[in-house]
Design a protein around this motif. Sequence first.
Motif, short mmCIF file in Angstrom:
data_model
loop_
_atom_site.label_atom_id
_atom_site.label_comp_id
_atom_site.label_asym_id
_atom_site.label_seq_id
_atom_site.Cartn_x
_atom_site.Cartn_y
_atom_site.Cartn_z
N VAL A 64 0.85 -1.19 0.00
CA VAL A 64 0.00 0.00 0.00
C VAL A 64 0.88 1.24 0.00
CG1 VAL A 64 -1.69 1.35 1.31
CG2 VAL A 64 -1.92 -1.15 1.16
N SER A 65 0.69 2.09 -1.00
CA SER A 65 1.31 3.41 -1.03
C SER A 65 0.22 4.40 -0.64
CB SER A 65 1.84 3.74 -2.43
OG SER A 65 2.24 5.09 -2.50
N PRO A 66 0.34 5.07 0.50
CA PRO A 66 -0.77 5.89 1.00
C PRO A 66 -0.85 7.26 0.34
CG PRO A 66 1.02 5.93 2.58
CD PRO A 66 1.45 5.00 1.47
N TYR A 67 -0.35 7.36 -0.88
CA TYR A 67 -0.40 8.60 -1.67
C TYR A 67 -0.74 8.26 -3.11
CZ TYR A 67 2.16 10.57 2.30
OH TYR A 67 2.52 10.97 3.55
N PRO A 68 -1.14 9.26 -3.90
CA PRO A 68 -1.40 9.00 -5.32
C PRO A 68 -0.12 8.66 -6.06
CG PRO A 68 -2.35 11.12 -4.61
CD PRO A 68 -1.43 10.66 -3.53
N ALA A 69 -0.28 8.19 -7.29
CA ALA A 69 0.87 7.90 -8.15
C ALA A 69 1.64 9.18 -8.44
CB ALA A 69 0.40 7.27 -9.44
N GLY A 70 2.96 9.04 -8.58
CA GLY A 70 3.80 10.16 -8.98
C GLY A 70 4.66 10.74 -7.88
N GLY A 71 4.30 10.50 -6.61
CA GLY A 71 5.10 11.00 -5.50
C GLY A 71 6.23 10.03 -5.16
N ASP A 126 -0.70 -0.71 -4.40
CA ASP A 126 -2.07 -0.23 -4.24
C ASP A 126 -2.03 1.18 -3.68
OD1 ASP A 126 -4.75 0.12 -3.81
OD2 ASP A 126 -4.96 -1.45 -2.30
N ASN A 127 -2.39 2.18 -4.49
CA ASN A 127 -2.40 3.57 -4.04
C ASN A 127 -3.68 3.86 -3.28
OD1 ASN A 127 -0.81 3.67 -6.89
ND2 ASN A 127 0.06 5.09 -5.43
N LYS A 128 -3.55 4.08 -1.97
CA LYS A 128 -4.71 4.43 -1.12
C LYS A 128 -4.45 5.80 -0.51
CE LYS A 128 -6.84 0.11 0.47
NZ LYS A 128 -8.17 0.49 0.01
N ALA A 129 -4.80 6.84 -1.23
CA ALA A 129 -4.47 8.20 -0.80
C ALA A 129 -5.56 8.80 0.07
CB ALA A 129 -4.26 9.08 -2.03
N GLY A 130 -5.17 9.84 0.81
CA GLY A 130 -6.14 10.60 1.58
C GLY A 130 -5.71 10.83 3.01
N ALA A 131 -6.14 11.98 3.57
CA ALA A 131 -5.90 12.33 4.98
C ALA A 131 -4.43 12.29 5.32
CB ALA A 131 -6.71 11.43 5.91
N SER A 132 -3.60 12.84 4.44
CA SER A 132 -2.16 12.92 4.69
C SER A 132 -1.56 11.56 5.01
CB SER A 132 -1.87 13.91 5.84
OG SER A 132 -0.50 14.20 5.93
N SER A 133 -1.96 10.56 4.27
CA SER A 133 -1.50 9.16 4.33
C SER A 133 -2.19 8.34 5.40
CB SER A 133 0.02 9.05 4.51
OG SER A 133 0.43 9.20 5.85
N ASN A 134 -3.08 8.93 6.19
CA ASN A 134 -3.72 8.18 7.29
C ASN A 134 -4.65 7.08 6.79
OD1 ASN A 134 -2.45 9.74 9.22
ND2 ASN A 134 -4.13 11.21 9.38
N LEU A 137 4.26 1.01 2.34
CA LEU A 137 5.45 1.80 2.05
C LEU A 137 5.17 3.15 2.70
CD1 LEU A 137 7.60 3.58 0.64
CD2 LEU A 137 8.08 1.15 0.45
N GLY A 138 5.57 3.28 3.96
CA GLY A 138 5.27 4.48 4.74
C GLY A 138 6.44 5.43 4.82
N ASN A 139 6.18 6.60 5.35
CA ASN A 139 7.24 7.59 5.51
C ASN A 139 7.10 8.31 6.85
OD1 ASN A 139 5.05 9.28 5.12
ND2 ASN A 139 5.81 10.22 3.25
N ASN A 140 7.96 9.30 7.07
CA ASN A 140 7.93 9.97 8.36
C ASN A 140 6.62 10.69 8.62
OD1 ASN A 140 8.87 11.52 6.21
ND2 ASN A 140 10.42 12.60 7.37
N THR A 141 5.91 11.08 7.57
CA THR A 141 4.61 11.72 7.78
C THR A 141 3.66 10.78 8.51
OG1 THR A 141 4.83 13.08 5.79
CG2 THR A 141 2.61 12.75 6.64
N GLY A 142 3.44 9.60 7.93
CA GLY A 142 2.47 8.68 8.50
C GLY A 142 2.91 7.98 9.76
N ILE A 143 4.21 7.81 9.93
CA ILE A 143 4.71 7.03 11.06
C ILE A 143 5.00 7.88 12.30
CG2 ILE A 143 6.46 5.37 11.83
CD1 ILE A 143 4.55 4.34 9.64
N VAL A 144 5.61 9.06 12.12
CA VAL A 144 6.02 9.83 13.32
C VAL A 144 5.44 11.24 13.40
CG1 VAL A 144 8.18 8.53 13.48
CG2 VAL A 144 8.16 10.72 12.28
N ILE A 145 4.94 11.80 12.28
CA ILE A 145 4.45 13.18 12.33
C ILE A 145 2.96 13.27 12.64
CG2 ILE A 145 4.09 15.29 10.97
CD1 ILE A 145 6.69 14.66 9.49
#
Length: 328
Positions: A40-47, A71-79, A97-105
């Motif tokens: 799951v990529s919590p953002y749209p394609a292209g980022g 699987d791109n599941k975007a929305g709510a700043s990756s939430n 496939l998470g990043n610092n936004t979804g995991i720690v911010i």
Amino acid sequence: MTNLFCGRRSAAWLIMSALAAAVPAAYAADAYPCQVLRIVSPYPAGGTTDILARLIGPGLSKGLGVPVIVDNKAGASSNIGTESVVRSQADGCTALLGNNTGIVINRNLYKLKYEPTRDLTAVGLVASTPLLLYVNAEFPAKSVAELVDLLKKSPGKYSYASGGSGSPQHLLGEMIKIQKSVFMVHIPYRGQGPAQQDVLGGTVPIAFETITALTPQLKSPRIRVLATTSAKRDPKLPEVPTMNESGFTDFAFENWYGLFVPSKTPAPVVERLSQELQKVLRSPEVTAKLAELGSRDVSGTPAQAAKFIAKELPQWEAVVKRSGATVD
């Protein structure tokens, strides 16, 4: 004759027993317990997140012996995408496939129904990359100093784009506002891909973006890069100053990305997935591509990833507080 037959039957039984014992061992070593691995990529394609998920997918598929789909599941700043993985079966068949936004911010900005660092297990880090402050080529500022001057002269006239409230791109824009006592309007998008497209098109003039996602546009006449958030100038862009060189203080940040699974995923499955991920990240083609995309090597074990994330928690919590950022 009977003794010979019994001897042969005993020998055959021993061989069959040995083979039967070997099958589970081979299965445990080689077979991955899923027909498909969904990342799951919590953002749209292209980022950047989508780019990295698709970069590691083919190698993981080859190593695990199963198809890998992104699987791109975007929305709510990756939430939305992050929570979907938290709620999925803990069987190793769904990863984030998470990043610092979804995991720690986001935990500092949203009332989440889950705790990322408790409900997800890090398989390993994938990449870490600095961000670039860039503007549309029609924007009059040719440097960070000129940008700050324009913002001071016309408070609220200009806007900046980000991939969502709470993203590093959002927080760094707020840091500019705080450190230089200026004001620009934050325009949050459902991911960095759409945000980048609107800066390229001139709808929004200013943004931060990872060097990974912006690499295809670095020679484009439609944008101008003003600064990098790395501690030192990037070898790929030696003419671009750092934010600290441009009059800011303590303005050295990177976006990092990692592969995660639900926390109750069996340890052998996590370990197998981790081993295959490390093989992929060490492969010549992926190593070269990550270098081309401006990422530094952060690969390692689940334990090393967890230790890294534990250090990141207080740092980004402090950035949220310092920036004064809120959810739009």
